[in-house]
Design an enzyme around this catalytic site. Structure first.
Site, PDB file in Angstrom:
ATOM      1  N   PRO A  96      68.668  63.769  44.096  1.00 42.14           N
ATOM      2  CA  PRO A  96      68.899  62.122  43.775  1.00 42.14           C
ATOM      3  C   PRO A  96      67.728  61.452  43.141  1.00 42.14           C
ATOM      4  CG  PRO A  96      68.740  62.891  46.157  1.00 42.14           C
ATOM      5  CD  PRO A  96      68.582  64.073  45.449  1.00 42.14           C
ATOM      6  N   GLY A 102      61.219  63.317  43.853  1.00 40.38           N
ATOM      7  CA  GLY A 102      60.581  63.861  42.291  1.00 40.38           C
ATOM      8  C   GLY A 102      61.525  64.281  41.277  1.00 40.38           C
ATOM      9  N   ALA A 106      60.638  67.150  38.385  1.00 39.25           N
ATOM     10  CA  ALA A 106      61.430  68.250  38.457  1.00 39.25           C
ATOM     11  C   ALA A 106      62.249  68.480  37.052  1.00 39.25           C
ATOM     12  CB  ALA A 106      62.281  68.380  39.589  1.00 39.25           C
ATOM     13  N   ASP A 147      53.089  64.246  42.039  1.00 37.13           N
ATOM     14  CA  ASP A 147      54.442  64.905  41.512  1.00 37.13           C
ATOM     15  C   ASP A 147      54.250  65.911  40.916  1.00 37.13           C
ATOM     16  OD1 ASP A 147      55.218  62.777  43.234  1.00 37.13           O
ATOM     17  OD2 ASP A 147      56.874  62.289  42.214  1.00 37.13           O
TER      18      ASP A 147
END
Ligand code: PMV
Length: 307
Positions: A96, A102, A106, A147
């Site tokens: 989400p 993250g 990602a 992150d």
């Protein structure tokens, strides 16, 4: 066609303080992932497509601040491509967005990995982290780098801004239940809010950040020693401090209370705050109860993961 993926992430302790040089701990979450594919499209210009965010453009036409296009340009540059190859790059994610898992980092990591894999070249983890960091700067303004680092390393990490991350090996598997409040929470805004508070009362905020840093150090030793209860208490203490710096919210606290009432050993918000996700540390046998508690308290999505 070449495919690559990258996991989501959670911050276990130390968010926000990490922006001010204190340590934080983050871990990958494999239950949610971003994926990217690269395929040859002869005689067509290089195109970058991300249907979930309505992106479908020629790389040459993308604005300089389009995060995925920036990732593609940086990766292709490092691959030594003089001009964009005739490739179609497509990215998708089941993480989400704006929830503290993250998703932006990602999806960027998946794209960079897919491009390197398609070119048949190895992508060093440091290079990947740098490429993703560049895209994070567009999303977040001045991110600490946690992150991109955890997503590139794909292992629990001890992170201090500007230093090499240190992998953490938990002495025992820790079960974490993650609940998405469903409230979008742009990290840029909460980071700006904290900065305002810090500018008005630096001494007070620095003291709170120091406490968060101490919590992170204790959490690391609790993780390495496999001390479940101690880690749970540290989650709770970290949450109290996050409330003080103004990044919690009634919606998040309702979820946190639900977790605690259903037997969680500790619970806190994770990431930027105000909305996004909360995390609860649980004994594995209690996980279903806490999941149910989260759902009854209004969680949109619940994920149980092991660190
Ligand atoms: O991306 P998020 O929402 O998990 O938040 C990142 C963590 C912060 O410490 C709030 C910001 C940062 O850059 O480290």
């Amino acid at each position: 066609m070449t495919t690559a993926s990258a996991p989501g992430k959670i911050i276990l302790v130390g968010e926000h303080a990490v922006v001010y040089g204190r340590p934080a701990i983050a871990a990958p979450v494999w239950q949610v992932q971003a994926r990217a594919t690269v395929e040859e499209t002869p005689n067509e210009a290089c195109r970058i497509v991300a249907p979930q965010i309505g992106l479908n453009i020629r790389l040459a036409d993308a604005a300089p601040n389009e995060p995925l296009a920036l990732v593609a340009r940086l990766a292709l540059g490092k691959l030594g491509a003089a001009s964009p190859p005739e490739w179609r790059i497509e990215a998708r994610s089941d993480i989400p967005m704006a929830s503290g898992l993250g998703s932006g980092a990602a999806i960027s990591a998946a794209v960079a990995r897919a491009l390197f894999a398609h070119a048949g070249q190895e992508l060093p983890v440091e290079t990947l982290s740098q490429i993703v960091f560049a895209s994070e700067r567009i999303h977040h303004g001045r991110p600490s780098g946690i992150d991109n680092t955890v997503i590139a390393w794909e292992t629990p990490i001890w992170f201090v801004k500007g230093e090499a991350p240190q992998p953490i090996r938990p002495g025992w598997p820790f079960t974490i239940v993650i609940a998405d409040s469903g409230v979008p929470a742009p990290t840029r805004e909460t980071v700006a809010h904290v900065r305002q508070g810090w500018e008005q009362d630096p001494a007070r905020y620095e003291a709170w950040f120091d406490e968060m840093g101490e919590i992170a150090a204790k959490a690391r030793s609790a993780m390495e020693a496999g001390q479940l209860r101690r880690l749970g208490r540290l989650f709770d203490k970290n949450q109290t401090l996050l409330e003080r710096i103004g990044v919690s919210s009634p919606v998040l606290e309702r979820l946190i209370d639900a977790a605690r009432h259903n037997g969680a050993l500790g619970a806190k918000l994770s990431g930027g705050g105000r909305g996004g996700n909360v995390i609860a540390l649980v004994e594995p046998a209690i996980a279903p109860l806490v999941e149910e508690g989260f759902r009854s308290a209004g969680a949109r999505r619940v994920i149980t993961t092991t660190i």
